[in-house]
Design a protein around this motif. Structure first.
Motif, short mmCIF file in Angstrom:
data_model
loop_
_atom_site.label_atom_id
_atom_site.label_comp_id
_atom_site.label_asym_id
_atom_site.label_seq_id
_atom_site.Cartn_x
_atom_site.Cartn_y
_atom_site.Cartn_z
N VAL A 160 0.87 -1.19 0.00
CA VAL A 160 0.00 0.00 0.00
C VAL A 160 0.90 1.23 0.00
CG1 VAL A 160 -1.88 -1.16 1.22
CG2 VAL A 160 -0.12 0.05 2.53
N PRO A 161 0.39 2.36 -0.52
CA PRO A 161 1.20 3.59 -0.51
C PRO A 161 1.52 4.03 0.91
CG PRO A 161 -0.69 3.81 -1.97
CD PRO A 161 -0.90 2.56 -1.19
N MET A 162 2.74 4.45 1.13
CA MET A 162 3.15 5.01 2.41
C MET A 162 3.05 6.53 2.33
SD MET A 162 3.82 2.33 4.12
CE MET A 162 4.76 2.91 5.54
N PRO A 163 3.06 7.21 3.48
CA PRO A 163 3.05 8.68 3.44
C PRO A 163 4.14 9.19 2.52
CG PRO A 163 2.78 7.91 5.69
CD PRO A 163 3.07 6.69 4.85
N ALA A 164 3.76 9.98 1.56
CA ALA A 164 4.67 10.39 0.51
C ALA A 164 5.35 11.72 0.84
CB ALA A 164 3.91 10.51 -0.81
N GLN A 165 6.27 12.07 -0.05
CA GLN A 165 7.01 13.30 0.14
C GLN A 165 6.09 14.52 0.15
OE1 GLN A 165 9.95 13.98 0.95
NE2 GLN A 165 9.86 16.19 0.68
N TRP A 166 4.94 14.43 -0.55
CA TRP A 166 4.05 15.59 -0.60
C TRP A 166 3.57 15.99 0.79
CZ3 TRP A 166 -0.74 15.50 1.51
CH2 TRP A 166 -1.35 14.25 1.71
N LEU A 167 3.46 15.02 1.72
CA LEU A 167 2.99 15.34 3.06
C LEU A 167 3.97 16.27 3.76
CD1 LEU A 167 0.97 14.90 5.36
CD2 LEU A 167 2.28 12.88 6.01
N TYR A 168 5.25 15.88 3.74
CA TYR A 168 6.25 16.72 4.38
C TYR A 168 6.51 17.99 3.57
CZ TYR A 168 7.31 13.25 7.92
OH TYR A 168 7.22 12.39 8.99
N THR A 170 4.23 19.61 1.85
CA THR A 170 3.13 20.52 2.17
C THR A 170 3.31 21.12 3.55
OG1 THR A 170 1.61 19.26 0.76
CG2 THR A 170 0.63 20.68 2.44
N ALA A 171 3.71 20.28 4.52
CA ALA A 171 3.93 20.78 5.88
C ALA A 171 5.03 21.84 5.90
CB ALA A 171 4.28 19.64 6.82
N ALA A 172 6.10 21.61 5.12
CA ALA A 172 7.20 22.58 5.08
C ALA A 172 6.73 23.89 4.46
CB ALA A 172 8.37 22.00 4.28
N ARG A 173 5.89 23.79 3.42
CA ARG A 173 5.38 25.02 2.78
C ARG A 173 4.47 25.78 3.74
NH1 ARG A 173 0.86 25.91 -0.43
NH2 ARG A 173 0.38 23.67 -0.39
N TRP A 174 3.61 25.06 4.46
CA TRP A 174 2.76 25.73 5.45
C TRP A 174 3.59 26.36 6.56
CZ3 TRP A 174 -1.41 21.32 6.11
CH2 TRP A 174 -2.25 21.34 4.99
N GLU A 175 4.63 25.64 6.98
CA GLU A 175 5.51 26.18 8.02
C GLU A 175 6.14 27.50 7.56
OE1 GLU A 175 8.28 27.04 11.01
OE2 GLU A 175 6.47 25.78 11.08
N ASP A 176 6.60 27.55 6.32
CA ASP A 176 7.22 28.78 5.80
C ASP A 176 6.21 29.92 5.76
OD1 ASP A 176 9.60 27.45 5.50
OD2 ASP A 176 9.34 27.06 3.36
N GLU A 177 4.99 29.63 5.29
CA GLU A 177 3.98 30.68 5.19
C GLU A 177 3.54 31.17 6.56
OE1 GLU A 177 0.70 29.74 2.70
OE2 GLU A 177 1.92 29.29 0.93
N LEU A 178 3.35 30.23 7.49
CA LEU A 178 2.94 30.62 8.84
C LEU A 178 4.04 31.40 9.54
CD1 LEU A 178 1.20 27.29 9.88
CD2 LEU A 178 0.06 29.48 9.53
N ALA A 179 5.29 30.98 9.35
CA ALA A 179 6.41 31.70 9.96
C ALA A 179 6.49 33.12 9.42
CB ALA A 179 7.72 30.95 9.69
#
Length: 374
Positions: A160-168, A170-179
């Motif tokens: 089955v698919p494992m958590p992909a790079q898009w998850l991290y 996306t989280a990194a992009r949100w972190e940059d915008e929130l920061a």
């Protein structure tokens, strides 16, 4: 470039005062950006407008997330959405306003005046970037991203698919915008202006504003007492209203913040000239944010004391919990997880006291963690 955040209880006139301030500053020769969800007809060559677009922002973010997670969605047999199907969900507006605030800070103007929501929503909005960043760090720790190289092999083994790079990603992009947004909010050139109509609830609103901002390590720049009725009227009914209002106004005058008193026009503002009459005077330099200072009292008492300024706080509404390297601070309706300074992480909390709005948290060095002196 400075940013002025304007808020106040609903109906106190914050949107009108934001527009009045922006127009007055523009007429004084400054390049001004007014950020507001409300439309306005005022105009000036130095004045520009920015309206948050929660609907379009939501659709863009949703489609981007859908595209990044397409592999997992295909595996689950999900049918993707088209843009025309998407409608704005509750909760989209705060994020659109935060994005507009970030964009305003990146502009080429001298001043951005931001019309925030009513006071309770505004305080929650200003706390949101820090809260979300804290959640992201706990749920998707950056240091665990190194394990992503193993995911393709794990996916083959599990089938089955494992958590992909898009998850991290996306989280990194949100972190940059929130920061970026949090940096704008906490910048010393960002000021907060509170609009009140003197009345029974004004003092409580001022206390909530000062306390809510203090928990987020922000300060209140100025208070605008709006729609002041004239004293000495020959009409007994109007004289009674004015006397009651001026009693509450006197209470506001005792607060340790700049107070601007604006007259009641006797009607709703009509056009640019009325707005200019309502523009508060400039406050000068921004009010410095009270420092959360660590006092070293090891020689006198064997402790370090963390001073946290909380104007208006009362002991009965205060709660402190140490969790790892954080101090969970609750004051009435306001809560924040505060990272401990480096020195205090090697200590244990041994007490706390509240003295005239100054929360003093005592820490005793842990002998097993504290550096030894030769």
């Amino acid at each position: 470039m400075g940013i002025m955040l304007v808020t106040g209880p609903g109906g106190a006139g914050r949107t009108t005062l934001a527009a009045a301030t922006a127009l007055s500053e523009a007429r004084a020769g400054r390049r001004v950006l007014l950020v507001s969800e409300e439309e306005t007809t005022v105009s000036d060559g130095n004045l520009r407008f920015l309206r948050p677009r929660p609907g379009s922002d939501f659709r863009r973010e949703f489609l981007d997330l859908q595209a990044r997670s397409s592999a997992a969605l295909d595996f689950l047999g999900a049918a993707p959405f088209e843009e025309a199907e998407l409608t704005e969900l509750p909760g989209s507006r705060p994020f659109a306003l935060l994005r507009a605030l970030r964009d305003a800070a990146a502009g080429d103007h001298d001043l951005a005046v931001v019309d925030l929501p009513p006071l309770p929503e505004a305080l929650a909005l200003l706390a949101l970037p820090g809260q979300l960043r804290r959640y992201l760090r706990r749920l998707l720790p950056p240091e665990r991203q190194a394990a992503r190289a193993l995911r393709p092999m794990l996916a083959q083994l599990a089938g089955v698919p494992m958590p992909a790079q898009w998850l991290y990603g996306t989280a990194a992009r949100w972190e940059d915008e929130l920061a970026a947004v949090q940096a704008v909010i906490e910048d010393p050139s960002t000021t907060v202006r509170l609009v009140l109509e003197p009345g029974p609830a004004a003092a409580r609103a001022l206390r909530d504003a000062r306390l809510g901002l203090a928990v987020q390590r922000l300060s209140l720049d100025a208070v605008v007492a709006n729609r002041i009725l004239p004293a000495g009227s020959g009409d007994p009914w109007l004289a009674g209203l004015a006397a009651d209002q001026h009693e509450h106004l006197a209470e506001l005058r005792t607060a340790a913040v700049a107070l601007h008193e604006l007259p009641h026009l006797g009607r709703a503002p009509r056009g640019a000239e009325d707005l200019v009459r309502l523009a508060p005077a400039r406050t000068g330099d921004p009010v410095p944010v009270p420092e959360w200072a660590v006092e070293d009292r090891r020689e006198q008492d064997g402790v370090l004391v963390w001073h946290i300024p909380l104007p208006g706080a009362v002991k009965e509404e205060l709660s402190l919990v140490r969790r790892g390297d954080e101090l969970l601070l609750t004051v009435g309706a306001f809560r924040r997880g505060v990272p401990l300074p480096g020195a205090l992480r090697r200590c244990t909390v041994t007490g706390a006291g509240l003295v005239d709005g100054d929360l003093r948290v005592r820490f005793t060095p842990d002998p097993g963690l504290w550096p030894r002196t030769p």
